[in-house]
Design an enzyme around this catalytic site. Structure first.
Site, mmCIF file in Angstrom:
data_model
loop_
_atom_site.group_PDB
_atom_site.id
_atom_site.type_symbol
_atom_site.label_atom_id
_atom_site.label_comp_id
_atom_site.label_asym_id
_atom_site.label_seq_id
_atom_site.Cartn_x
_atom_site.Cartn_y
_atom_site.Cartn_z
ATOM 1 N N ASP A 104 -3.745 4.441 15.059
ATOM 2 C CA ASP A 104 -4.171 5.077 13.619
ATOM 3 C C ASP A 104 -2.850 5.372 13.226
ATOM 4 O O ASP A 104 -2.109 5.537 13.608
ATOM 5 C CB ASP A 104 -4.858 6.506 14.156
ATOM 6 C CG ASP A 104 -5.594 6.943 13.104
ATOM 7 O OD1 ASP A 104 -5.871 6.336 12.137
ATOM 8 O OD2 ASP A 104 -5.360 8.248 12.925
ATOM 9 N N LYS A 150 8.718 -6.760 8.255
ATOM 10 C CA LYS A 150 7.945 -5.426 8.493
ATOM 11 C C LYS A 150 7.945 -4.718 9.860
ATOM 12 O O LYS A 150 8.500 -3.770 10.196
ATOM 13 C CB LYS A 150 6.879 -5.439 7.890
ATOM 14 C CG LYS A 150 6.100 -3.995 7.685
ATOM 15 C CD LYS A 150 4.721 -4.289 7.345
ATOM 16 C CE LYS A 150 4.142 -2.794 7.300
ATOM 17 N NZ LYS A 150 2.430 -2.638 7.203
ATOM 18 N N ARG A 180 4.559 0.585 12.915
ATOM 19 C CA ARG A 180 3.716 -0.154 13.654
ATOM 20 C C ARG A 180 4.517 -0.900 14.756
ATOM 21 O O ARG A 180 4.337 -0.953 15.920
ATOM 22 C CB ARG A 180 2.711 -1.032 12.935
ATOM 23 C CG ARG A 180 1.706 -1.881 13.999
ATOM 24 C CD ARG A 180 0.627 -2.255 13.054
ATOM 25 N NE ARG A 180 -0.325 -1.117 12.808
ATOM 26 C CZ ARG A 180 -0.376 -0.819 11.318
ATOM 27 N NH1 ARG A 180 0.537 -1.358 10.453
ATOM 28 N NH2 ARG A 180 -0.800 0.288 11.035
HETATM 29 P P1 ITT Z 1 -9.178 0.988 11.530
HETATM 30 O O1 ITT Z 1 -9.043 2.716 11.293
HETATM 31 O O2 ITT Z 1 -10.400 0.023 11.550
HETATM 32 O O3 ITT Z 1 -7.931 0.394 12.105
HETATM 33 P P2 ITT Z 1 -7.932 1.665 8.832
HETATM 34 O O4 ITT Z 1 -7.401 0.656 7.583
HETATM 35 O O5 ITT Z 1 -8.944 2.692 8.457
HETATM 36 O O6 ITT Z 1 -8.401 0.665 9.969
HETATM 37 P P3 ITT Z 1 -6.039 3.768 9.494
HETATM 38 O O7 ITT Z 1 -7.050 4.811 9.497
HETATM 39 O O8 ITT Z 1 -4.860 3.620 10.675
HETATM 40 O O9 ITT Z 1 -6.831 2.226 9.433
HETATM 41 O O10 ITT Z 1 -5.178 3.602 8.223
HETATM 42 C C1 ITT Z 1 -5.146 4.672 7.206
HETATM 43 C C2 ITT Z 1 -4.797 4.063 6.048
HETATM 44 O O11 ITT Z 1 -3.282 3.716 6.018
HETATM 45 C C3 ITT Z 1 -5.406 3.058 5.432
HETATM 46 O O12 ITT Z 1 -5.670 3.189 4.156
HETATM 47 C C4 ITT Z 1 -4.487 1.854 5.561
HETATM 48 O O13 ITT Z 1 -4.697 0.710 4.731
HETATM 49 C C5 ITT Z 1 -3.090 2.563 5.546
HETATM 50 N N1 ITT Z 1 -2.385 1.938 6.462
HETATM 51 C C6 ITT Z 1 -2.174 1.833 7.840
HETATM 52 N N2 ITT Z 1 -1.280 1.172 8.348
HETATM 53 C C7 ITT Z 1 -0.352 0.657 7.234
HETATM 54 C C8 ITT Z 1 0.667 0.087 6.961
HETATM 55 O O14 ITT Z 1 1.391 -0.610 8.169
HETATM 56 N N3 ITT Z 1 1.180 -0.144 5.906
HETATM 57 C C9 ITT Z 1 0.394 0.101 4.701
HETATM 58 N N4 ITT Z 1 -0.701 0.885 4.826
HETATM 59 C C10 ITT Z 1 -1.078 1.050 6.054
#
Ligand code: ITT
Length: 215
Positions: A60, A193, A199
């Site tokens: 997350d 990255k 991450r």
């Molecule tokens: P899952 O929950 O299925 O893993 P998700 O995209 O909904 O997929 P998150 O809730 O963790 O995952 O992501 C929260 C938001 O942050 C979402 O809009 C992602 O695109 C963004 N996000 C997460 N990690 C990121 C990263 O490394 N770089 C840019 N945006 C990121």
């Protein structure tokens, strides 16, 4: 077999650098509302473990803008889907003066049904968000005793940067508007990255810990 539980292909590309043979499990676990990422990821890991019956890793993440008290934070996915990242950038530009500081945070939540040895990384042993939702600070159960009892190991990673006008074609999500050391995440390769990202930092800790657990 370890399952990396996500619906996000961008996350999977980055995770492959750390875990040989990791398989994606495209499972949309329930994202509870909480002010922090840890309880959301922990609860997701319990749910995904019950679903898969195999070791699972939930990821997350979110963008925390300092001048907005951390918003969108845990609501980053919802805000990306509704406003879009370019609108977020314009709002930040309008409302917040330079340097428009922000951080990306990631929590990896691992559950394999077994207890964990002590290590610097924390273990979530109860479902605090369920307890809070039930209006009780002490009672952790929401009626699903087994799931609430499952320990979940958490690995945190953070990177600081700035919100800038979109640049770059790589990455995903908020990457084009997040700059670290003069380069946006969307201008970096996945390896570049990972070397500095929220991450990458969480995965480096997790991969080292997992190796110790398996030996
Ligand atoms: P899952 O929950 O299925 O893993 P998700 O995209 O909904 O997929 P998150 O809730 O963790 O995952 O992501 C929260 C938001 O942050 C979402 O809009 C992602 O695109 C963004 N996000 C997460 N990690 C990121 C990263 O490394 N770089 C840019 N945006 C990121």
């Amino acid at each position: 077999m370890l399952r990396y539980v996500t619906t996000n292909a961008g996350k999977v590309r980055e995770a492959r650098e750390y875990l040989d043979g990791v398989e994606q499990l495209d499972y949309d676990y329930t994202e509870v509302q909480a002010a922090e990422l840890g309880p959301i990821a922990a609860r997701g890991a319990r749910e995904a473990y019950r679903h898969a019956g195999e070791p699972v890793l939930v990821d997350d993440a979110g963008l925390f803008v300092e001048g907005f008290d951390g918003f969108p934070g845990p609501y980053s996915a919802y805000v990306e889907d509704t406003l879009g990242v370019e609108t977020v950038q314009r709002l930040v530009e309008r409302e917040i003066d330079e340097p428009r500081r922000a951080s990306f945070r990631c929590v990896l939540a691992y559950c394999d049904g077994e207890p964990f040895e002590a290590s610097p990384d924390p273990v979530d042993r109860e479902d605090r968000s369920a307890a809070a939702a039930a209006g009780s600070a002490t009672e952790a159960s929401d009626g699903d005793e087994d799931a609430d009892a499952l320990p979940v190991k958490l690995f945190h990673g953070t990177v600081r940067g700035r919100v800038v006008e979109p640049r770059g074609e790589g990455g995903f999500g908020y990457d084009p508007i997040f700059e670290h050391d003069g380069t946006t995440f969307a201008e970096m390769s996945a390896a570049e990255k990972n070397a500095v990202s929220h991450r990458g930092r969480a995965f480096a800790k997790f991969a080292e810990w997992l190796e110790g657990r398996q030996n």
